[in-house]
Write an enzyme that holds these catalytic residues in place. Sequence first.
Site, mmCIF file in Angstrom:
data_model
loop_
_atom_site.group_PDB
_atom_site.id
_atom_site.type_symbol
_atom_site.label_atom_id
_atom_site.label_comp_id
_atom_site.label_asym_id
_atom_site.label_seq_id
_atom_site.Cartn_x
_atom_site.Cartn_y
_atom_site.Cartn_z
ATOM 1 N N CYS A 150 18.727 -28.774 14.171
ATOM 2 C CA CYS A 150 17.986 -29.757 13.399
ATOM 3 C C CYS A 150 16.691 -29.117 12.988
ATOM 4 O O CYS A 150 16.378 -28.012 13.414
ATOM 5 C CB CYS A 150 17.780 -31.047 14.174
ATOM 6 N N ARG B 255 18.075 -26.529 19.411
ATOM 7 C CA ARG B 255 18.465 -27.612 20.311
ATOM 8 C C ARG B 255 19.906 -27.497 20.834
ATOM 9 O O ARG B 255 20.780 -28.289 20.496
ATOM 10 C CB ARG B 255 18.249 -28.968 19.628
ATOM 11 N N PRO B 256 20.141 -26.522 21.711
ATOM 12 C CA PRO B 256 21.484 -26.364 22.273
ATOM 13 C C PRO B 256 21.845 -27.476 23.272
ATOM 14 O O PRO B 256 21.002 -28.317 23.589
ATOM 15 C CB PRO B 256 21.407 -25.011 22.995
ATOM 16 N N VAL B 257 23.119 -27.457 23.734
ATOM 17 C CA VAL B 257 23.555 -28.494 24.689
ATOM 18 C C VAL B 257 24.119 -27.873 25.969
ATOM 19 O O VAL B 257 24.894 -28.493 26.679
ATOM 20 C CB VAL B 257 24.606 -29.451 24.060
ATOM 21 N N ASP B 258 23.696 -26.628 26.254
ATOM 22 C CA ASP B 258 24.245 -25.915 27.409
ATOM 23 C C ASP B 258 24.012 -26.648 28.733
ATOM 24 O O ASP B 258 24.870 -26.642 29.621
ATOM 25 C CB ASP B 258 23.644 -24.494 27.471
ATOM 26 N N ARG C 215 20.862 -36.849 16.931
ATOM 27 C CA ARG C 215 21.266 -36.090 18.093
ATOM 28 C C ARG C 215 21.603 -36.961 19.303
ATOM 29 O O ARG C 215 22.492 -36.643 20.083
ATOM 30 C CB ARG C 215 20.129 -35.123 18.421
ATOM 31 N N ASP D 267 6.185 -35.207 20.802
ATOM 32 C CA ASP D 267 6.358 -36.206 19.738
ATOM 33 C C ASP D 267 5.030 -36.735 19.195
ATOM 34 O O ASP D 267 5.027 -37.535 18.258
ATOM 35 C CB ASP D 267 7.209 -37.385 20.246
ATOM 36 N N ASN E 219 13.345 -44.173 21.845
ATOM 37 C CA ASN E 219 13.886 -43.235 22.820
ATOM 38 C C ASN E 219 14.335 -43.893 24.120
ATOM 39 O O ASN E 219 14.945 -43.243 24.970
ATOM 40 C CB ASN E 219 12.858 -42.132 23.125
HETATM 41 C C1 UD1 Z 1 14.165 -36.196 23.554
HETATM 42 C C2 UD1 Z 1 13.549 -37.185 22.592
HETATM 43 C C3 UD1 Z 1 12.654 -36.468 21.581
HETATM 44 C C4 UD1 Z 1 11.626 -35.602 22.301
HETATM 45 C C5 UD1 Z 1 12.294 -34.681 23.314
HETATM 46 C C6 UD1 Z 1 11.305 -33.908 24.172
HETATM 47 C C7 UD1 Z 1 15.075 -39.039 22.367
HETATM 48 C C8 UD1 Z 1 16.051 -39.776 21.517
HETATM 49 N N1 UD1 Z 1 14.593 -37.881 21.871
HETATM 50 O O1 UD1 Z 1 14.995 -35.325 22.796
HETATM 51 O O2 UD1 Z 1 12.002 -37.458 20.782
HETATM 52 O O3 UD1 Z 1 10.940 -34.811 21.349
HETATM 53 O O4 UD1 Z 1 13.126 -35.467 24.212
HETATM 54 O O5 UD1 Z 1 10.434 -34.780 24.805
HETATM 55 O O6 UD1 Z 1 14.742 -39.462 23.455
HETATM 56 N N2 UD1 Z 1 17.468 -27.797 25.541
HETATM 57 C C9 UD1 Z 1 18.285 -26.730 25.807
HETATM 58 N N3 UD1 Z 1 19.566 -26.971 26.258
HETATM 59 C C10 UD1 Z 1 20.034 -28.255 26.447
HETATM 60 C C11 UD1 Z 1 19.165 -29.327 26.200
HETATM 61 C C12 UD1 Z 1 17.880 -29.079 25.747
HETATM 62 O O7 UD1 Z 1 17.900 -25.567 25.635
HETATM 63 O O8 UD1 Z 1 21.197 -28.402 26.848
HETATM 64 C C13 UD1 Z 1 16.082 -27.555 25.053
HETATM 65 C C14 UD1 Z 1 15.828 -28.116 23.646
HETATM 66 O O9 UD1 Z 1 16.287 -27.242 22.640
HETATM 67 C C15 UD1 Z 1 14.325 -28.285 23.640
HETATM 68 C C16 UD1 Z 1 14.023 -28.665 25.099
HETATM 69 O O10 UD1 Z 1 15.172 -28.284 25.850
HETATM 70 O O11 UD1 Z 1 13.689 -27.091 23.320
HETATM 71 C C17 UD1 Z 1 13.757 -30.135 25.334
HETATM 72 O O12 UD1 Z 1 14.768 -30.886 24.722
HETATM 73 P P1 UD1 Z 1 15.280 -32.287 25.286
HETATM 74 O O13 UD1 Z 1 14.349 -32.773 26.339
HETATM 75 O O14 UD1 Z 1 16.721 -32.148 25.626
HETATM 76 O O15 UD1 Z 1 15.120 -33.197 23.983
HETATM 77 P P2 UD1 Z 1 16.050 -34.386 23.535
HETATM 78 O O16 UD1 Z 1 16.592 -35.091 24.717
HETATM 79 O O17 UD1 Z 1 16.999 -33.914 22.502
#
Ligand code: UD1
Length: 426
Positions: A123, A128-131, A99, A313, A23
């Site tokens: 996934c 896991r949205p990207v908003d 991702r 994790d 990560n």
């Molecule tokens: C990263 C880690 C992953 C870890 C996670 C949380 C890497 C490669 N992956 O994933 O191992 O489990 O952090 O510690 O580093 N969310 C939204 N909108 C967004 C972005 C996120 O709603 O635009 C939500 C996600 O769905 C989730 C939460 O925020 O429920 C946290 O996700 P996020 O911290 O973004 O996880 P990743 O960066 O994908």
Amino acid sequence: MDTLHIKGGKPLTGTIPISGAKNAALPLMTAALLTDGEMHFENVPQLTDVRTLIRLLTELGCEAEVGNGSEETFGKSLRLKAETITSTTAPYELVSQMRASFWVLGPLLGRFGEARVSLPGGCAIGARPVDIYIKGLQAMGADIEIVDGYVHATTKGGLKGANFRSSLVSVGATHTLMMAATLADGETVLENAAREPEVGDLAKCLNAMGAKIEGAGTETIRIEGVSKLQGTRHPVLADRIEAGTFAIVAAMMGGPIKLTGLVPETIEAALSALRAAGADIEVGEDWVTVKREGERLRPVNVVTEVYPGFPTDLQAQFMSLMTLADGPSEIVERIFENRFMHVQELARFGADISLHGDMALVHGVERLTAAPVMASDLRASAALIIAALAAEGETIVNRVYHLDRGFERIEEKLSACGAEIWREKA
Ligand code: UD1
């Protein structure tokens, strides 16, 4: 498909060197897109996810060369040079595999003013949205359209510094926006930013490239944009999830197991849960020794939280440990909405777990017995290995490709401590 075979019940003792963090490596590698200079990374773990990102970067025109690294760190060195970028499109085939590929959006947009990156899609562990990524980049002046499953982002005259408060803490959005802001015009302030150590590691590397970032590792990150970044050399931070996983193995099996080459404070939440479960833990400057003697494990409740809380994790692995505790424990998952697929598989070992919304109630049993099981995601696979190490008999773990995404040479590291674990190639 490869399978892993584990004969449980063997005592485990020895030393395990911790690899570079997946990560941390992934965002660091995407940062290579921010410069035409050469980036040299050391302590890069040999994992499928790293290879997937190398493929994507090369597809964009980046030069990549994997070296051998040093013996103590195990890991490889990686040279990346994005002098000539031939494409700013990250295709679905690669982004859907992992991702973190989506994170190229920030550096591409920051340096070239344009990026077309496939939406990662859902996934196994949740929607896991990207908003947040999109809102943050829009705040910095990007025009964003979603066309045919791709995020198409452009800027007129480059990104502009902005104040952006994220509605929730996202690791990936923090990485992406921090990278984009390094080349923006003016100051960007990211509030409610992720404090994960990997964000700090990325900021350290970006600053060595010439960026001006303050506050990484706190909730507020300030980035003063610069006009150009240069190449640098950077060792990848040690993997706290791998370290936490082996610490749980040691607590399960008794140890002692010494983990070396890590930053102990990054796994403090896991260590304190393990102490509560009855483990004895000794902490040095860059090592930790975990052992447990005598009585049964004590039940411990955990709630997953953003850093420095208990990491999502490690949730599956800790649940595995609690299956043998002397009483009931509650494991609450607050980060992802569907991260309990390992529950059904743990039940195959004889574990007694019931689900109640975002909480798993684990009633400790006296023993686990081996079973054929199926890995459902990366961290869940580690949970199955932990259960298998403690179970009576031979377990076969199917779908181990999940494991290869994020745990470097796990069977080699466990064998070196006395585990009977081997891989059968399909
Ligand atoms: C990263 C880690 C992953 C870890 C996670 C949380 C890497 C490669 N992956 O994933 O191992 O489990 O952090 O510690 O580093 N969310 C939204 N909108 C967004 C972005 C996120 O709603 O635009 C939500 C996600 O769905 C989730 C939460 O925020 O429920 C946290 O996700 P996020 O911290 O973004 O996880 P990743 O960066 O994908």
